[in-house]
Write a protein that holds these residues in place. Structure first.
Motif, PDB file in Angstrom:
ATOM      1  N   VAL A   1       0.861  -1.176   0.000  1.00 47.98           N
ATOM      2  CA  VAL A   1       0.000   0.000   0.000  1.00 47.98           C
ATOM      3  C   VAL A   1       0.894   1.222   0.000  1.00 47.98           C
ATOM      4  O   VAL A   1       1.743   1.380   0.877  1.00 47.98           O
ATOM      5  CB  VAL A   1      -0.931   0.022   1.232  1.00 47.98           C
ATOM      6  N   ASP A   2       0.716   2.070  -1.005  1.00 45.68           N
ATOM      7  CA  ASP A   2       1.453   3.326  -1.048  1.00 45.68           C
ATOM      8  C   ASP A   2       0.768   4.315  -0.124  1.00 45.68           C
ATOM      9  O   ASP A   2      -0.460   4.460  -0.148  1.00 45.68           O
ATOM     10  CB  ASP A   2       1.490   3.884  -2.470  1.00 45.68           C
ATOM     11  N   VAL A   3       1.575   5.000   0.674  1.00 46.51           N
ATOM     12  CA  VAL A   3       1.071   5.968   1.639  1.00 46.51           C
ATOM     13  C   VAL A   3       1.682   7.324   1.312  1.00 46.51           C
ATOM     14  O   VAL A   3       2.912   7.450   1.224  1.00 46.51           O
ATOM     15  CB  VAL A   3       1.470   5.565   3.080  1.00 46.51           C
ATOM     16  N   SER A   4       0.838   8.328   1.125  1.00 43.98           N
ATOM     17  CA  SER A   4       1.351   9.688   0.939  1.00 43.98           C
ATOM     18  C   SER A   4       0.449  10.655   1.690  1.00 43.98           C
ATOM     19  O   SER A   4      -0.717  10.374   1.960  1.00 43.98           O
ATOM     20  CB  SER A   4       1.448  10.055  -0.543  1.00 43.98           C
TER      21      SER A   4
ATOM     22  N   VAL B   1      -4.560  12.676   2.794  1.00 41.38           N
ATOM     23  CA  VAL B   1      -3.869  11.391   2.790  1.00 41.38           C
ATOM     24  C   VAL B   1      -4.321  10.595   1.574  1.00 41.38           C
ATOM     25  O   VAL B   1      -5.500  10.595   1.235  1.00 41.38           O
ATOM     26  CB  VAL B   1      -4.205  10.598   4.073  1.00 41.38           C
ATOM     27  N   LYS B   2      -3.372   9.926   0.946  1.00 37.35           N
ATOM     28  CA  LYS B   2      -3.705   9.013  -0.141  1.00 37.35           C
ATOM     29  C   LYS B   2      -3.136   7.644   0.210  1.00 37.35           C
ATOM     30  O   LYS B   2      -1.934   7.503   0.432  1.00 37.35           O
ATOM     31  CB  LYS B   2      -3.135   9.483  -1.468  1.00 37.35           C
ATOM     32  N   LEU B   3      -4.008   6.663   0.287  1.00 40.11           N
ATOM     33  CA  LEU B   3      -3.610   5.269   0.427  1.00 40.11           C
ATOM     34  C   LEU B   3      -3.985   4.603  -0.885  1.00 40.11           C
ATOM     35  O   LEU B   3      -5.114   4.757  -1.359  1.00 40.11           O
ATOM     36  CB  LEU B   3      -4.345   4.597   1.583  1.00 40.11           C
TER      37      LEU B   3
ATOM     38  N   ALA C   1       1.293   0.169   7.180  1.00 45.67           N
ATOM     39  CA  ALA C   1       0.876   1.324   6.366  1.00 45.67           C
ATOM     40  C   ALA C   1       0.283   2.411   7.253  1.00 45.67           C
ATOM     41  O   ALA C   1       0.562   3.602   7.075  1.00 45.67           O
ATOM     42  CB  ALA C   1      -0.124   0.893   5.302  1.00 45.67           C
ATOM     43  N   VAL C   2      -0.514   2.024   8.241  1.00 46.20           N
ATOM     44  CA  VAL C   2      -1.112   2.992   9.159  1.00 46.20           C
ATOM     45  C   VAL C   2      -0.033   3.575  10.074  1.00 46.20           C
ATOM     46  O   VAL C   2      -0.022   4.776  10.353  1.00 46.20           O
ATOM     47  CB  VAL C   2      -2.251   2.354   9.973  1.00 46.20           C
TER      48      VAL C   2
ATOM     49  N   GLU D   1       3.073   3.944   9.286  1.00 47.75           N
ATOM     50  CA  GLU D   1       3.828   4.866   8.440  1.00 47.75           C
ATOM     51  C   GLU D   1       3.110   6.200   8.331  1.00 47.75           C
ATOM     52  O   GLU D   1       3.729   7.275   8.417  1.00 47.75           O
ATOM     53  CB  GLU D   1       4.021   4.262   7.047  1.00 47.75           C
ATOM     54  N   LEU D   2       1.805   6.178   8.153  1.00 44.20           N
ATOM     55  CA  LEU D   2       1.018   7.398   8.067  1.00 44.20           C
ATOM     56  C   LEU D   2       1.117   8.205   9.360  1.00 44.20           C
ATOM     57  O   LEU D   2       1.327   9.424   9.329  1.00 44.20           O
ATOM     58  CB  LEU D   2      -0.438   7.052   7.764  1.00 44.20           C
TER      59      LEU D   2
END
Length: 118
Positions: free
Chosen positions: A6-9, A26-28, A101-102, A104-105
């Motif tokens: 999952v890409d996290v930005s 946020v973009k997942l 992923a969470v 990382e966010l």
């Protein structure tokens, strides 16, 4: 089956909103789907507690909105559930992502807060 990447930005606003907090977008995303979430940096930083938000015990964390609906975050079976809808039981959209992923966010939000304080 391998864990899906999952890409996290995250993009934070340069100024604060009327509450004195900095909003962020946020973009997942994976190659198959994308979820955009709006929340404040402070709310997103609170996702460090995701491992304690046990879905079966109904301890979801409410952070942000997506498509005009509240977003609820919970953990279970080594994954994070992202539930978009009225609450963590009456949701309209649910996704599972790796807990990493969470985390990382949450780290991105904490880092942005610290950099702004410096």
């Amino acid at each position: 089956m391998s864990e899906r990447t999952v890409d996290v930005s995250m993009e934070a606003a340069l100024s604060t909103d009327e509450t004195g907090r900095r909003p962020a977008l946020v973009k997942l995303a994976t190659r198959d789907w994308e979820l955009n979430i709006r929340a404040t940096l402070e709310e997103l930083a609170g996702l460090t507690e995701i491992r304690g938000a046990d879905r079966l015990s109904r301890r979801a964390i409410a952070v942000g909105t997506a498509a005009g609906a509240p977003v609820h975050w919970a953990a279970g079976d080594g994954k994070a559930s992202i539930l978009v809808g009225a609450d963590d039981e009456a949701w309209d959209l649910a996704l599972q992502v790796p807990l990493s992923a969470v985390e990382e966010l949450a780290q991105l939000a904490r880092q942005e807060i610290l950099e702004n304080e410096a």
